[in-house]
Design an enzyme around this catalytic site. Structure first.
Site, PDB file in Angstrom:
ATOM      1  N   ARG A  23     -12.316  -0.849  57.007  1.00  0.00           N
ATOM      2  CA  ARG A  23     -12.317  -1.679  55.797  1.00  0.00           C
ATOM      3  C   ARG A  23     -11.859  -3.111  56.106  1.00  0.00           C
ATOM      4  O   ARG A  23     -11.241  -3.760  55.266  1.00  0.00           O
ATOM      5  CB  ARG A  23     -11.418  -1.065  54.712  1.00  0.00           C
ATOM      6  CG  ARG A  23     -11.717   0.401  54.406  1.00  0.00           C
ATOM      7  CD  ARG A  23     -13.004   0.589  53.638  1.00  0.00           C
ATOM      8  NE  ARG A  23     -12.927   0.160  52.268  1.00  0.00           N
ATOM      9  CZ  ARG A  23     -12.684   0.964  51.233  1.00  0.00           C
ATOM     10  NH1 ARG A  23     -12.487   2.237  51.428  1.00  0.00           N
ATOM     11  NH2 ARG A  23     -12.650   0.492  50.015  1.00  0.00           N
ATOM     12  N   ARG A  27     -10.107  -6.481  50.794  1.00  0.00           N
ATOM     13  CA  ARG A  27      -9.326  -7.266  49.835  1.00  0.00           C
ATOM     14  C   ARG A  27      -8.084  -7.958  50.372  1.00  0.00           C
ATOM     15  O   ARG A  27      -7.442  -8.707  49.662  1.00  0.00           O
ATOM     16  CB  ARG A  27      -8.879  -6.339  48.698  1.00  0.00           C
ATOM     17  CG  ARG A  27     -10.002  -5.936  47.811  1.00  0.00           C
ATOM     18  CD  ARG A  27      -9.543  -4.900  46.835  1.00  0.00           C
ATOM     19  NE  ARG A  27      -9.291  -3.632  47.512  1.00  0.00           N
ATOM     20  CZ  ARG A  27      -8.830  -2.550  46.881  1.00  0.00           C
ATOM     21  NH1 ARG A  27      -8.545  -2.592  45.616  1.00  0.00           N
ATOM     22  NH2 ARG A  27      -8.640  -1.443  47.561  1.00  0.00           N
ATOM     23  N   ARG A  36     -14.681 -12.755  45.507  1.00  0.00           N
ATOM     24  CA  ARG A  36     -14.667 -11.697  44.487  1.00  0.00           C
ATOM     25  C   ARG A  36     -14.391 -12.239  43.081  1.00  0.00           C
ATOM     26  O   ARG A  36     -14.639 -11.555  42.094  1.00  0.00           O
ATOM     27  CB  ARG A  36     -13.640 -10.624  44.861  1.00  0.00           C
ATOM     28  CG  ARG A  36     -14.150  -9.572  45.797  1.00  0.00           C
ATOM     29  CD  ARG A  36     -15.082  -8.546  45.120  1.00  0.00           C
ATOM     30  NE  ARG A  36     -14.315  -7.492  44.455  1.00  0.00           N
ATOM     31  CZ  ARG A  36     -14.177  -7.363  43.161  1.00  0.00           C
ATOM     32  NH1 ARG A  36     -14.750  -8.215  42.350  1.00  0.00           N
ATOM     33  NH2 ARG A  36     -13.475  -6.386  42.656  1.00  0.00           N
ATOM     34  N   ASP A  72     -20.985   0.303  50.737  1.00  0.00           N
ATOM     35  CA  ASP A  72     -20.150   1.434  50.352  1.00  0.00           C
ATOM     36  C   ASP A  72     -20.871   2.712  50.740  1.00  0.00           C
ATOM     37  O   ASP A  72     -22.083   2.702  50.964  1.00  0.00           O
ATOM     38  CB  ASP A  72     -19.871   1.419  48.846  1.00  0.00           C
ATOM     39  CG  ASP A  72     -18.779   2.430  48.486  1.00  0.00           C
ATOM     40  OD1 ASP A  72     -17.620   2.204  48.855  1.00  0.00           O
ATOM     41  OD2 ASP A  72     -19.101   3.461  47.872  1.00  0.00           O
ATOM     42  N   TYR A 147     -18.030  13.052  45.521  1.00  0.00           N
ATOM     43  CA  TYR A 147     -18.187  12.104  44.400  1.00  0.00           C
ATOM     44  C   TYR A 147     -19.272  12.560  43.437  1.00  0.00           C
ATOM     45  O   TYR A 147     -19.115  12.458  42.210  1.00  0.00           O
ATOM     46  CB  TYR A 147     -18.508  10.700  44.935  1.00  0.00           C
ATOM     47  CG  TYR A 147     -17.302  10.045  45.576  1.00  0.00           C
ATOM     48  CD1 TYR A 147     -16.308   9.474  44.791  1.00  0.00           C
ATOM     49  CD2 TYR A 147     -17.136  10.023  46.950  1.00  0.00           C
ATOM     50  CE1 TYR A 147     -15.188   8.887  45.361  1.00  0.00           C
ATOM     51  CE2 TYR A 147     -16.021   9.452  47.541  1.00  0.00           C
ATOM     52  CZ  TYR A 147     -15.053   8.884  46.745  1.00  0.00           C
ATOM     53  OH  TYR A 147     -13.943   8.321  47.310  1.00  0.00           O
TER      54      TYR A 147
HETATM   55  O1  CP3 Z   1     -11.930   4.544  53.013  1.00  0.00           O
HETATM   56  C1  CP3 Z   1     -12.552   5.526  53.419  1.00  0.00           C
HETATM   57  O2  CP3 Z   1     -12.154   6.694  53.372  1.00  0.00           O
HETATM   58  C2  CP3 Z   1     -13.888   5.274  54.047  1.00  0.00           C
HETATM   59  C3  CP3 Z   1     -15.054   5.912  53.382  1.00  0.00           C
HETATM   60  C4  CP3 Z   1     -15.270   5.394  51.994  1.00  0.00           C
HETATM   61  C5  CP3 Z   1     -15.883   4.136  51.713  1.00  0.00           C
HETATM   62  N1  CP3 Z   1     -15.971   4.039  50.358  1.00  0.00           N
HETATM   63  C6  CP3 Z   1     -16.386   3.220  52.730  1.00  0.00           C
HETATM   64  C7  CP3 Z   1     -16.346   1.760  52.524  1.00  0.00           C
HETATM   65  C8  CP3 Z   1     -14.937   6.010  50.803  1.00  0.00           C
HETATM   66  C9  CP3 Z   1     -14.243   7.338  50.609  1.00  0.00           C
HETATM   67  C10 CP3 Z   1     -15.396   5.144  49.755  1.00  0.00           C
HETATM   68  C11 CP3 Z   1     -15.337   5.396  48.315  1.00  0.00           C
HETATM   69  C12 CP3 Z   1     -14.826   4.195  47.607  1.00  0.00           C
HETATM   70  N2  CP3 Z   1     -15.606   3.153  47.267  1.00  0.00           N
HETATM   71  C13 CP3 Z   1     -13.489   3.897  47.283  1.00  0.00           C
HETATM   72  C14 CP3 Z   1     -12.313   4.812  47.528  1.00  0.00           C
HETATM   73  C15 CP3 Z   1     -11.447   5.185  46.361  1.00  0.00           C
HETATM   74  C16 CP3 Z   1     -11.996   6.149  45.375  1.00  0.00           C
HETATM   75  O3  CP3 Z   1     -11.771   5.951  44.169  1.00  0.00           O
HETATM   76  O4  CP3 Z   1     -12.600   7.153  45.723  1.00  0.00           O
HETATM   77  C17 CP3 Z   1     -13.498   2.608  46.718  1.00  0.00           C
HETATM   78  C18 CP3 Z   1     -12.320   1.822  46.237  1.00  0.00           C
HETATM   79  C19 CP3 Z   1     -14.837   2.158  46.706  1.00  0.00           C
HETATM   80  C20 CP3 Z   1     -15.368   0.854  46.249  1.00  0.00           C
HETATM   81  C21 CP3 Z   1     -15.283  -0.164  47.326  1.00  0.00           C
HETATM   82  N3  CP3 Z   1     -15.839  -0.004  48.579  1.00  0.00           N
HETATM   83  C22 CP3 Z   1     -14.707  -1.461  47.252  1.00  0.00           C
HETATM   84  C23 CP3 Z   1     -14.014  -2.032  46.040  1.00  0.00           C
HETATM   85  C24 CP3 Z   1     -14.927  -2.081  48.510  1.00  0.00           C
HETATM   86  C25 CP3 Z   1     -14.626  -3.523  48.852  1.00  0.00           C
HETATM   87  C26 CP3 Z   1     -13.627  -3.796  49.864  1.00  0.00           C
HETATM   88  C27 CP3 Z   1     -12.268  -3.189  49.686  1.00  0.00           C
HETATM   89  O5  CP3 Z   1     -11.780  -2.580  50.627  1.00  0.00           O
HETATM   90  O6  CP3 Z   1     -11.733  -3.342  48.600  1.00  0.00           O
HETATM   91  C28 CP3 Z   1     -15.605  -1.142  49.329  1.00  0.00           C
HETATM   92  C29 CP3 Z   1     -16.075  -1.410  50.691  1.00  0.00           C
HETATM   93  C30 CP3 Z   1     -16.226  -0.283  51.629  1.00  0.00           C
HETATM   94  N4  CP3 Z   1     -16.156   1.054  51.362  1.00  0.00           N
HETATM   95  C31 CP3 Z   1     -16.516  -0.437  53.000  1.00  0.00           C
HETATM   96  C32 CP3 Z   1     -16.563   0.835  53.566  1.00  0.00           C
HETATM   97  C33 CP3 Z   1     -16.781   1.198  55.016  1.00  0.00           C
HETATM   98  C34 CP3 Z   1     -16.847  -1.810  53.586  1.00  0.00           C
HETATM   99  C35 CP3 Z   1     -16.562  -2.176  54.953  1.00  0.00           C
HETATM  100  C36 CP3 Z   1     -15.289  -2.984  55.129  1.00  0.00           C
HETATM  101  O7  CP3 Z   1     -14.713  -3.468  54.172  1.00  0.00           O
HETATM  102  O8  CP3 Z   1     -14.953  -3.139  56.304  1.00  0.00           O
END
Ligand code: CP3
Length: 351
Positions: A23, A27, A36, A72, A147
């Site tokens: 990640r 943020r 953002r 995502d 999910y």
């Molecule tokens: O964290 C992990 O376990 C990795 C696998 C995963 C991702 N997304 C990969 C990801 C999982 C389980 C998710 C689901 C998800 N999507 C969540 C987790 C919490 C939940 O409620 O289940 C969230 C918060 C999201 C939405 C999301 N995804 C946001 C807001 C962002 C933006 C950046 C941040 O970290 O806030 C993401 C980006 C994201 N999700 C990446 C990856 C690999 C982007 C790559 C990176 O930021 O390096």
């Protein structure tokens, strides 16, 4: 110049260990937060140019050895006709709970699986220095199903576990669809420039080993084999699943990545044919640069450099100080590795 991360995935000797951060584009970066303010996460990840810009942000600030495309795990879901939003995690409009839920999934058109992600990968590959690896990724079938069935990320996913007990055949059908789509998706990402891919099984640990073997394993193996047959290096990440680590380490993947609960050095000694990735507790970075450097040095001492990709044990936390990230990378760069250098005679070639 060679891509350090790829050499490490092949378990070759390298001058130092590669480092990237799960990640890493998120943020904790002020420049990301600024963007953002103008765009939602969905808008950012849905637009190839913006997604590429965000992917490259951490690389401009830190000497990381890989970029991971900003998307995502839900990004390929529209190809199945699944509607969702983010709050902040994925929220599914119509969770899948019965046969009808599976039957209404669309047959994906291979060319329309997350085109914004493959396009972002193309932009990134062109922009990245040659020695930085580009990573694609996807959610593991089980973590995606979590999910789709539960409807959103909820502690321990009770509805999902009930569904697995009550409707194992439906779960099987869902996992099969997800595994096939992810195979296709990862191959498309590699064609677009991803050097290697990470499969995130963040919710791997919800079931017992016996249930995992019966219900989940076959679909994960099928995905890994599809990707492996295409010659794409695979990093398999599991989280909070100590009872499954050996089962995962026996699956076909070049590298196994775990959270901070595992002793990574021990795992490496048990599976010398695998690369390992991880696994500093992301919370340690909140304690500041000194604590981070200390923990990083401990990790470097306990895990052999050959076949070790340094990373956190899970995604970096939003309140992480930039100085802690710098301290982590500095600790990896500062490592003296005479043993590795001597082990590779080509590095002494003309001297
Ligand atoms: O964290 C992990 O376990 C990795 C696998 C995963 C991702 N997304 C990969 C990801 C999982 C389980 C998710 C689901 C998800 N999507 C969540 C987790 C919490 C939940 O409620 O289940 C969230 C918060 C999201 C939405 C999301 N995804 C946001 C807001 C962002 C933006 C950046 C941040 O970290 O806030 C993401 C980006 C994201 N999700 C990446 C990856 C690999 C982007 C790559 C990176 O930021 O390096």
């Amino acid at each position: 110049m060679a891509r350090l991360l790829l050499a490490t995935l092949r378990r070759e000797s390298t001058m130092r260990r590669p480092v990237w951060i799960m990640r890493q584009a998120g943020r904790y970066l002020p420049e990301y937060r600024k963007l953002r303010k103008i765009h939602s996460f969905k808008a950012l990840s849905g637009n190839a140019e913006l997604a590429a810009e965000v992917t490259l942000m951490p690389l401009e600030r830190f000497e990381l050895d890989a970029a991971i495309v900003f998307a995502d795990i839900m990004s390929p879901m529209p190809a199945l006709g699944i509607e969702f939003d983010f709050d902040p995690g994925p929220v599914i409009a119509e969770p899948i709970r019965d046969r009808h839920g599976i039957d209404r999934l669309r047959q994906p058109d291979p060319d329309t699986v997350a085109p914004e992600v493959t396009q972002a990968l193309r932009i990134c590959r062109d922009a990245l220095p040659d020695d930085v690896a580009l990573l694609g990724f996807c959610g593991a079938p089980w973590t995606l199903a979590a999910y789709l069935v539960q409807g959103r990320g909820i502690k321990d996913f009770p509805t999902l576990r009930a569904f697995a007990a009550e409707r194992p055949r439906l779960l099987d059908a869902l996992l099969e669809r997800l595994s096939a789509l992810m195979g296709l998706y990862l191959i498309r990402q590699a064609e677009a420039g991803a050097d290697a891919v990470q499969i995130f099984d963040s919710w791997a640990g919800l079931l017992s080993l016996a249930d995992w073997e019966a219900l989940i394993r076959p679909h994960l193996v099928s995905l890994l084999e599809t990707v492996g047959a295409a010659g794409i290096p695979r990093i398999l990440f599991l989280q909070n699943a100590p009872h499954l680590v050996d089962a995962y380490a026996n699956l076909p993947a070049e590298a196994i990545a775990t959270d901070w609960r595992m002793d990574l050095g021990q795992l490496q000694r048990r599976y010398p044919e695998r690369a390992v990735q991880g696994n500093i507790d992301p919370a340690v970075l909140l304690a500041g640069p000194e604590a981070t450097a200390l923990q990083a040095r401990k990790l470097l001492k306990s895990v052999s450099p050959n076949g070790h990709i340094v990373n956190l044990g899970h995604g970096i936390l939003p309140t992480t100080p930039i100085a802690s990230v710098e301290a982590l990378i500095e600790a990896v760069h500062a490592e003296q590795q005479p043993a590795i250098q001597c082990a590779n005679p080509t590095q002494h070639g003309n001297s």
